[in-house]
Design a protein around this motif. Sequence first.
Motif, PDB file in Angstrom:
ATOM      1  N   VAL A 180       0.828  -1.198   0.000  1.00 29.32           N
ATOM      2  CA  VAL A 180       0.000   0.000   0.000  1.00 29.32           C
ATOM      3  C   VAL A 180       0.868   1.256   0.000  1.00 29.32           C
ATOM      4  N   GLU A 181       1.919   1.241   0.800  1.00 33.06           N
ATOM      5  CA  GLU A 181       2.809   2.399   0.839  1.00 33.06           C
ATOM      6  C   GLU A 181       3.491   2.617  -0.517  1.00 33.06           C
ATOM      7  N   MET A 182       3.860   1.512  -1.128  1.00 33.03           N
ATOM      8  CA  MET A 182       4.463   1.562  -2.457  1.00 33.03           C
ATOM      9  C   MET A 182       3.471   2.197  -3.423  1.00 33.03           C
ATOM     10  N   HIS A 183       2.250   1.795  -3.301  1.00 36.27           N
ATOM     11  CA  HIS A 183       1.159   2.304  -4.128  1.00 36.27           C
ATOM     12  C   HIS A 183       1.029   3.813  -3.946  1.00 36.27           C
ATOM     13  N   GLU A 184       1.079   4.242  -2.701  1.00 35.74           N
ATOM     14  CA  GLU A 184       0.939   5.662  -2.410  1.00 35.74           C
ATOM     15  C   GLU A 184       2.056   6.471  -3.053  1.00 35.74           C
ATOM     16  N   GLN A 185       3.280   5.979  -2.925  1.00 38.85           N
ATOM     17  CA  GLN A 185       4.402   6.685  -3.530  1.00 38.85           C
ATOM     18  C   GLN A 185       4.221   6.786  -5.037  1.00 38.85           C
ATOM     19  N   SER A 186       3.788   5.715  -5.619  1.00 37.65           N
ATOM     20  CA  SER A 186       3.577   5.683  -7.067  1.00 37.65           C
ATOM     21  C   SER A 186       2.558   6.734  -7.476  1.00 37.65           C
ATOM     22  N   LEU A 187       1.512   6.876  -6.662  1.00 38.90           N
ATOM     23  CA  LEU A 187       0.461   7.831  -6.990  1.00 38.90           C
ATOM     24  C   LEU A 187       0.949   9.273  -6.855  1.00 38.90           C
ATOM     25  N   ASN A 188       1.842   9.488  -5.919  1.00 38.10           N
ATOM     26  CA  ASN A 188       2.293  10.850  -5.656  1.00 38.10           C
ATOM     27  C   ASN A 188       3.307  11.377  -6.671  1.00 38.10           C
ATOM     28  N   ASP A 189       3.789  10.483  -7.515  1.00 41.74           N
ATOM     29  CA  ASP A 189       4.717  10.907  -8.547  1.00 41.74           C
ATOM     30  C   ASP A 189       3.921  11.510  -9.692  1.00 41.74           C
ATOM     31  N   GLU A 190       3.846  12.830  -9.728  1.00 44.22           N
ATOM     32  CA  GLU A 190       2.969  13.504 -10.688  1.00 44.22           C
ATOM     33  C   GLU A 190       3.643  13.762 -12.033  1.00 44.22           C
ATOM     34  N   THR A 191       4.900  13.385 -12.130  1.00 41.17           N
ATOM     35  CA  THR A 191       5.633  13.710 -13.353  1.00 41.17           C
ATOM     36  C   THR A 191       5.258  12.789 -14.511  1.00 41.17           C
ATOM     37  N   ARG A 192       4.671  11.639 -14.207  1.00 36.38           N
ATOM     38  CA  ARG A 192       4.403  10.688 -15.282  1.00 36.38           C
ATOM     39  C   ARG A 192       2.964  10.766 -15.791  1.00 36.38           C
ATOM     40  N   SER A 193       2.746  10.262 -16.974  1.00 38.33           N
ATOM     41  CA  SER A 193       1.405  10.229 -17.541  1.00 38.33           C
ATOM     42  C   SER A 193       0.640   9.066 -16.936  1.00 38.33           C
ATOM     43  N   VAL A 194      -0.635   9.025 -17.216  1.00 39.73           N
ATOM     44  CA  VAL A 194      -1.490   7.989 -16.645  1.00 39.73           C
ATOM     45  C   VAL A 194      -1.062   6.576 -17.045  1.00 39.73           C
ATOM     46  N   PRO A 195      -0.860   6.308 -18.350  1.00 40.75           N
ATOM     47  CA  PRO A 195      -0.478   4.948 -18.726  1.00 40.75           C
ATOM     48  C   PRO A 195       0.860   4.546 -18.109  1.00 40.75           C
ATOM     49  N   GLU A 196       1.845   5.441 -18.137  1.00 36.04           N
ATOM     50  CA  GLU A 196       3.146   5.145 -17.534  1.00 36.04           C
ATOM     51  C   GLU A 196       2.990   4.785 -16.073  1.00 36.04           C
ATOM     52  N   CYS A 197       2.108   5.510 -15.418  1.00 31.42           N
ATOM     53  CA  CYS A 197       1.834   5.300 -14.014  1.00 31.42           C
ATOM     54  C   CYS A 197       1.407   3.858 -13.777  1.00 31.42           C
ATOM     55  N   PHE A 198       0.441   3.411 -14.555  1.00 25.68           N
ATOM     56  CA  PHE A 198      -0.083   2.047 -14.390  1.00 25.68           C
ATOM     57  C   PHE A 198       0.970   0.987 -14.709  1.00 25.68           C
ATOM     58  N   VAL A 199       1.745   1.236 -15.757  1.00 26.13           N
ATOM     59  CA  VAL A 199       2.739   0.238 -16.163  1.00 26.13           C
ATOM     60  C   VAL A 199       3.757   0.013 -15.058  1.00 26.13           C
ATOM     61  N   GLN A 200       4.366   1.148 -14.623  1.00 29.06           N
ATOM     62  CA  GLN A 200       5.387   1.044 -13.597  1.00 29.06           C
ATOM     63  C   GLN A 200       4.825   0.431 -12.318  1.00 29.06           C
TER      64      GLN A 200
END
Lengths: 195, 195
Positions: free
Chosen positions: B73-93
Amino acid sequence: MQIEKQLDKRQQRSRKLLGEAIIALILEQGYENITIKSITERADVAYVTFFRHFESIDHLLGWVLEESINALVEMHEQSLNDETRSVPECFVQEGVLIFEHVAQHADLYRILFTSPGALAALKRTKTHVAKLAIEEFQRWVEGTSLVYEILAMSYVNNLFGLIEWWLEHGMQPDLATMAHIYTQISLAIRQSAAA
Amino acid sequence: MQIEKQLDKRQQRSRKLLGEAIIALILEQGYENITIKSITERADVAYVTFFRHFESIDHLLGWVLEESINALVEMHEQSLNDETRSVPECFVQEGVLIFEHVAQHADLYRILFTSPGALAALKRTKTHVAKLAIEEFQRWVEGTSLVYEILAMSYVNNLFGLIEWWLEHGMQPDLATMAHIYTQISLAIRQSAAA
DNA sequence: CTAGTTATGATATACTGTGTTTCATAAGTC
DNA sequence: GACTTATGAAACACAGTATATCATAACTAG
């Protein structure tokens, strides 16, 4: 169904009473607080009789739930076998039927989702519906693949997730809205097969 | 985390031993066959000590699972807070990170999905992740609506469904494939908000 | 390092819920 | 109406949960 007919009338009576009792008790006191004794007392049946029919509370619960929810699955099957309609029409009509069924048997579905002892029954039901969905996918796109199996499972998880959410929120958005959302997401999942 | 530090070293030791014991025993004998006695014996801890820390087997199990899965969950949160990436990139990573975590803690996730007593913990985790997803949706499309809540729940159900399926099939399609499928379906669900 | 605090271990015990046995009786089947 | 069988009643064995008490060991604070 056929086996049911072979049973002695007394056996049918006992099982039916036990089934009604456990549902009533779970709704009143919650799954965690029921005992075999309380079930047999409520059913007005001897304590030993329970063990003559079921080996545990969870087996009784599974039997009751699957007995009832089979109606949904059969409905699902009929819907799938109607080949005259297009894919979107199929989902729309199906969605309405499903959520109507849920609304009519809300108590049972609520128990299915909240009782730990119903977990096995829930998984069996999901697997059953997923198999039907796979057959459906194979009709649209020829050939079989792990991906279609996964998509079928995603479809089922989404359907059951929507039902669970709806029940937990007091069936708040109306039936038609839920059916519409169900249709949209189901189509979206189906189309992601292309990628 | 903070509370953990406030605990006596002996308490930390006892809880840790009990946690390790229940996981080992569930993997060896299955959830249905464990008892408090067997847990305390395996943990080499007095029987009474169990009750000084947990009120039931399910509470212990819930504690252990949530302790571990919080990492995801924490990993998930960090991923969400990274605003530099686009939506698809976000999901892939995100997908890759998630399925890596699952592969590393396969035993725990398997227990989470198969143990009836873990149902409560599973629901709490899902709800937690769903809240994060809602925040994410609200960043993309302004305003709040029941529909976004439902989509977030669909997203979570799909994610957990994929993980469960993957584990049940011996992590058969490789990590990258699962991450790709996860990405596709997540995007599909997200886009169905338009309709 | 010491004094004070506190969690643990060992033992005994009460209790609840499960599961089985036996036999007479009532209800069903053919 | 004769045969078969499920049920009910009662007694019982047993496992697993849960609590109480007290001596001892381990930790914390100073």
